[in-house]
Design an enzyme around this catalytic site. Structure first.
Site, PDB file in Angstrom:
ATOM      1  N   GLY A 246       0.835  -1.198   0.000  1.00  0.00           N
ATOM      2  CA  GLY A 246       0.000   0.000   0.000  1.00  0.00           C
ATOM      3  C   GLY A 246       0.865   1.241   0.000  1.00  0.00           C
ATOM      4  O   GLY A 246       2.058   1.190  -0.343  1.00  0.00           O
ATOM      5  N   SER A 247       0.278   2.344   0.404  1.00  0.00           N
ATOM      6  CA  SER A 247       1.000   3.616   0.367  1.00  0.00           C
ATOM      7  C   SER A 247       2.070   3.651   1.461  1.00  0.00           C
ATOM      8  O   SER A 247       1.963   2.970   2.488  1.00  0.00           O
ATOM      9  CB  SER A 247       0.009   4.764   0.580  1.00  0.00           C
ATOM     10  OG  SER A 247      -0.597   4.616   1.847  1.00  0.00           O
ATOM     11  N   THR A 248       3.066   4.488   1.240  1.00  0.00           N
ATOM     12  CA  THR A 248       4.131   4.632   2.234  1.00  0.00           C
ATOM     13  C   THR A 248       3.553   5.157   3.544  1.00  0.00           C
ATOM     14  O   THR A 248       3.947   4.727   4.634  1.00  0.00           O
ATOM     15  CB  THR A 248       5.217   5.577   1.691  1.00  0.00           C
ATOM     16  OG1 THR A 248       5.744   4.986   0.501  1.00  0.00           O
ATOM     17  CG2 THR A 248       6.345   5.783   2.677  1.00  0.00           C
ATOM     18  N   GLY A 251       1.722   2.356   5.260  1.00  0.00           N
ATOM     19  CA  GLY A 251       2.704   1.308   5.538  1.00  0.00           C
ATOM     20  C   GLY A 251       3.560   1.629   6.746  1.00  0.00           C
ATOM     21  O   GLY A 251       3.892   0.751   7.536  1.00  0.00           O
ATOM     22  N   GLU A 268       5.770  -3.423   0.960  1.00  0.00           N
ATOM     23  CA  GLU A 268       5.796  -3.111  -0.476  1.00  0.00           C
ATOM     24  C   GLU A 268       5.027  -1.809  -0.657  1.00  0.00           C
ATOM     25  O   GLU A 268       3.804  -1.812  -0.809  1.00  0.00           O
ATOM     26  CB  GLU A 268       5.147  -4.244  -1.284  1.00  0.00           C
ATOM     27  CG  GLU A 268       5.822  -5.603  -1.110  1.00  0.00           C
ATOM     28  CD  GLU A 268       7.147  -5.749  -1.869  1.00  0.00           C
ATOM     29  OE1 GLU A 268       7.534  -4.809  -2.585  1.00  0.00           O
ATOM     30  OE2 GLU A 268       7.776  -6.795  -1.728  1.00  0.00           O
ATOM     31  N   CYS A 302       2.391   0.484  -8.931  1.00  0.00           N
ATOM     32  CA  CYS A 302       3.486   0.925  -8.064  1.00  0.00           C
ATOM     33  C   CYS A 302       4.723   1.209  -8.912  1.00  0.00           C
ATOM     34  O   CYS A 302       5.549   2.037  -8.561  1.00  0.00           O
ATOM     35  CB  CYS A 302       3.774  -0.110  -6.994  1.00  0.00           C
ATOM     36  SG  CYS A 302       4.013  -1.758  -7.651  1.00  0.00           S
TER      37      CYS A 302
HETATM   38  P1  NAD Z   1      -3.428   2.366   1.075  1.00  0.00           P
HETATM   39  O1  NAD Z   1      -2.207   2.583   1.872  1.00  0.00           O
HETATM   40  O2  NAD Z   1      -4.494   3.384   1.111  1.00  0.00           O
HETATM   41  O3  NAD Z   1      -4.136   0.987   1.518  1.00  0.00           O
HETATM   42  C1  NAD Z   1      -3.430  -0.244   1.488  1.00  0.00           C
HETATM   43  C2  NAD Z   1      -4.060  -1.210   2.472  1.00  0.00           C
HETATM   44  O4  NAD Z   1      -3.837  -0.730   3.802  1.00  0.00           O
HETATM   45  C3  NAD Z   1      -5.577  -1.372   2.332  1.00  0.00           C
HETATM   46  O5  NAD Z   1      -5.919  -2.734   2.412  1.00  0.00           O
HETATM   47  C4  NAD Z   1      -6.103  -0.614   3.545  1.00  0.00           C
HETATM   48  O6  NAD Z   1      -7.359  -1.069   3.996  1.00  0.00           O
HETATM   49  C5  NAD Z   1      -5.020  -0.907   4.560  1.00  0.00           C
HETATM   50  N1  NAD Z   1      -5.008  -0.018   5.736  1.00  0.00           N
HETATM   51  C6  NAD Z   1      -5.500   1.241   5.842  1.00  0.00           C
HETATM   52  N2  NAD Z   1      -5.312   1.703   7.107  1.00  0.00           N
HETATM   53  C7  NAD Z   1      -4.677   0.725   7.792  1.00  0.00           C
HETATM   54  C8  NAD Z   1      -4.205   0.605   9.132  1.00  0.00           C
HETATM   55  N3  NAD Z   1      -4.354   1.579  10.029  1.00  0.00           N
HETATM   56  N4  NAD Z   1      -3.581  -0.533   9.481  1.00  0.00           N
HETATM   57  C9  NAD Z   1      -3.408  -1.533   8.590  1.00  0.00           C
HETATM   58  N5  NAD Z   1      -3.856  -1.498   7.316  1.00  0.00           N
HETATM   59  C10 NAD Z   1      -4.480  -0.363   6.915  1.00  0.00           C
HETATM   60  O7  NAD Z   1      -2.941   2.080  -0.428  1.00  0.00           O
HETATM   61  P2  NAD Z   1      -3.820   1.973  -1.748  1.00  0.00           P
HETATM   62  O8  NAD Z   1      -4.338   3.307  -2.112  1.00  0.00           O
HETATM   63  O9  NAD Z   1      -4.777   0.835  -1.639  1.00  0.00           O
HETATM   64  O10 NAD Z   1      -2.719   1.501  -2.811  1.00  0.00           O
HETATM   65  C11 NAD Z   1      -1.896   2.374  -3.553  1.00  0.00           C
HETATM   66  C12 NAD Z   1      -0.498   2.422  -2.976  1.00  0.00           C
HETATM   67  O11 NAD Z   1       0.052   1.102  -2.908  1.00  0.00           O
HETATM   68  C13 NAD Z   1       0.467   3.211  -3.842  1.00  0.00           C
HETATM   69  O12 NAD Z   1       1.277   3.987  -3.026  1.00  0.00           O
HETATM   70  C14 NAD Z   1       1.271   2.131  -4.552  1.00  0.00           C
HETATM   71  O13 NAD Z   1       2.556   2.547  -4.981  1.00  0.00           O
HETATM   72  C15 NAD Z   1       1.352   1.089  -3.482  1.00  0.00           C
HETATM   73  N6  NAD Z   1       1.641  -0.231  -4.042  1.00  0.00           N
HETATM   74  C16 NAD Z   1       2.889  -0.736  -3.851  1.00  0.00           C
HETATM   75  C17 NAD Z   1       3.225  -1.949  -4.410  1.00  0.00           C
HETATM   76  C18 NAD Z   1       4.613  -2.516  -4.248  1.00  0.00           C
HETATM   77  O14 NAD Z   1       4.799  -3.680  -4.546  1.00  0.00           O
HETATM   78  N7  NAD Z   1       5.589  -1.736  -3.813  1.00  0.00           N
HETATM   79  C19 NAD Z   1       2.266  -2.687  -5.121  1.00  0.00           C
HETATM   80  C20 NAD Z   1       0.991  -2.141  -5.284  1.00  0.00           C
HETATM   81  C21 NAD Z   1       0.702  -0.903  -4.732  1.00  0.00           C
END
Ligand code: NAD
Length: 519
Positions: A246-248, A251, A268, A302
């Site tokens: 997910g997002s930095t 994360g 990731e 990503c």
């Molecule tokens: P996001 O961070 O908004 O959400 C990711 C996940 O985190 C979701 O399942 C969400 O429900 C969960 N989440 C939210 N709050 C949380 C908490 N407090 N505790 C635990 N989990 C929680 O990201 P997004 O908008 O779904 O995805 C886009 C981002 O993901 C971009 O920054 C992209 O670069 C990144 N991404 C990275 C990779 C990689 O392999 N590096 C792959 C795909 C996406």
């Protein structure tokens, strides 16, 4: 025209368009007790189906069952686990078109990319099956007489998988296939807005486990809100390894919570990827790679290209060709075979896109193409009028502008001029993220300098091919604020196992290491 529509894609996975679909499988039954969420089609704004999320109580049940199931699963010979994972791969081959269509309908990526995402899961299943017969260990010489030293690898326990909206299926597979073979059970929480794909994936996996007479607790799903279910996973000491995608920003919150309890993570996170084009480059190759990398998946990978660094000697050649190619990009219904750019995933994405264009302009950027939303006449059909369509955009800008250092998850490409190879490398490396980068050059000295120690610092470093996407035979992941995680092939399996260093005395005396005399 595609033969896929929402009704057919939902039916392929036993999902209902009218009844509420439970988002929790605890290993025994599908039963959720949280809020009901609507799954939306980003191309039309229509409600595809309703999903009931899990609560903390639902989570508790899932976690307990996953931990209990691990006791037996870890004792099954690894090749037998590999055979089950191979069957998951085969089941996904049967469902590739349907899952690809569901990805188009719910996430918004074009069907070819949707099917490609399923293919990644299939491929890693077969890699993992091979791994199941070849998980290595080592024997090293001991300094003590009649002693053997061995390193052996054992299952970790239970893996938690949290996915992002843009790869809700493949990220599951990259983790699960290898981890299951390694002897772990798993608990998944998918991105809220990709709930249907998440449930559909769970059904395929659970059906294969059931057909093999395996405890359903080996793979459980608790679909729910990040701050509820995701947070519970981060805090739960029963989750031995948390794989978070997910997002930095999110994360970092998750990582802190897991590390506070001395748990392990595979992170990731966000990327801010660059392509550097040098004067010797094959410009046609570079052009096609850049368009795919920046506009593909509507800029929501990503590994999407965000920063295009072009040497001043070829800048004026590449720029107009790039702009022309962007003007011809066909957007529309992602299920239509001619569409190359689908919608952005959600309404928040539109708002972020508009803000990004404004911010870039206020920091000296000049919009070369795109910059707004297409009007209805530009869209191929009327039903798309309420969809989340934006124009893939190129902004010419100074590579040191603040906005260029950030990842904004929208189809805005920054085009920047560089004076030298060295400056290109320095700019490529100046951001805090470290996921992927590519060089276009036919000068072998530049190619090897790019790959070498003073070259690109990213986890994925390519030459003469796009920075977007990757093959699963290699370890995938990034450095820096992208999180240092590695998934998929190569030796990524090590993260899913517990290492024991073993010394065995097969003699009748007790020589001590380092020659210590303790008599
Ligand atoms: P996001 O961070 O908004 O959400 C990711 C996940 O985190 C979701 O399942 C969400 O429900 C969960 N989440 C939210 N709050 C949380 C908490 N407090 N505790 C635990 N989990 C929680 O990201 P997004 O908008 O779904 O995805 C886009 C981002 O993901 C971009 O920054 C992209 O670069 C990144 N991404 C990275 C990779 C990689 O392999 N590096 C792959 C795909 C996406």
């Amino acid at each position: 025209m595609s033969t896929w529509n929402a009704a057919k894609a939902l039916e392929a996975f036993g999902l209902s368009a009218s009844e509420v679909n439970p988002g929790v499988f605890d290993g025994k039954e599908w039963k959720a007790s949280g809020d009901v969420h609507e799954a939306l089609n980003p191309s039309t704004g229509e409600v595809l189906a309703k999903v009931q999320f899990g609560t903390k109580d639902d989570y508790e049940r899932c976690a307990a069952n996953a931990v209990a199931a691990q006791k037996e699963w870890q004792l099954m010979p690894a090749p037998q686990r590999g055979e089950i994972v191979r069957q998951i791969g085969n089941a996904l081959i049967e469902k590739r078109d349907a899952m690809g269509a569901l990805l188009s309908l719910e996430m918004g990526k074009i069907h070819a990319e949707g099917k490609g995402e399923v293919q990644e899961f299939i491929d890693i299943c077969f890699i993992a099956c091979g791994l199941s017969r070849s998980i290595p260990g080592q024997v090293v010489p001991s300094e003590r007489t009649e002693h053997a030293l061995m390193e052996i690898w054992k299952p970790l326990g239970t893996l938690g998988i949290i996915t992002a909206f843009n790869f809700p299926h493949a990220v599951w597979g990259w983790n699960a296939a290898v981890s299951l073979v390694c002897g772990n059970t798993q608990l998944v929480k998918g991105a809220e807005s990709a709930s249907l794909v998440t449930i559909a994936t769970q059904k395929v996996v659970s059906d294969v486990l059931k057909a093999n007479g395996v405890d359903g607790g080996v793979a459980v799903l608790c679909q729910g809100e990040g701050p509820v279910v995701g947070d519970a996973m981060c805090r739960d000491p029963r989750i031995d390894l948390l794989s978070f995608t997910g997002s930095t920003k999110t994360g970092k919150i998750a990582q802190r919570l897991v590390h506070e309890r001395s748990g392990q993570t595979v992170m990731e996170l966000g990327g801010n990827n660059a392509i550097l084009v040098m004067p010797s480059a094959d410009i046609e190759l570079a052009l096609r790679s850049c368009v795919f990398a920046a506009a593909g998946t509507c800029g929501q990978r990503c590994t999407s290209l965000r920063r295009l660094l072009v040497h001043e000697d070829v800048y004026d050649e590449l720029k107009p060709r790039l702009v022309e190619a962007y003007k011809k990009l066909p957007y529309g219904n992602p299920l239509h075979p001619k569409t190359l750019v689908g919608p952005i995933h959600n309404k928040a994405g539109i708002e972020l896109f508009e803000r990004t264009v404004q911010d870039a302009q206020s920091q000296g950027g000049k919009v070369l193409v795109g910059g707004g939303r297409p009007d209805a006449s530009e869209l191929p059909s009327e039903d798309l009028a309420n969809g989340n369509f934006v124009q893939p955009t190129i902004v010419e800008i100074d590579p040191h502008a603040d906005i260029v250092q950030e990842e904004r998850f929208v189809p805005v490409l920054y085009l920047c001029k560089v004076k030298s190879f060295e400056e290109g490398i320095a700019i490529n490396n100046q951001v805090e993220q470290g996921l992927s980068a590519a060089l276009f050059s036919t000068d072998m000295r530049e190619v090897f300098a790019w790959l070498g120690p003073a070259g690109a610092k990213q986890g994925v470093v390519n030459a003469n091919t796009s920075c977007s996407g990757a093959e699963c035979g290699l370890a995938f992941g990034g450095n820096g604020s992208t999180g240092w995680g590695r998934e998929c092939g190569s030796d990524s399996w090590k993260q899913y196992m517990r290492r024991s260093s073993c010394a065995i005395n097969f003699g009748k005396t007790l020589p001590l290491a380092q020659g210590i005399d303790f008599s």
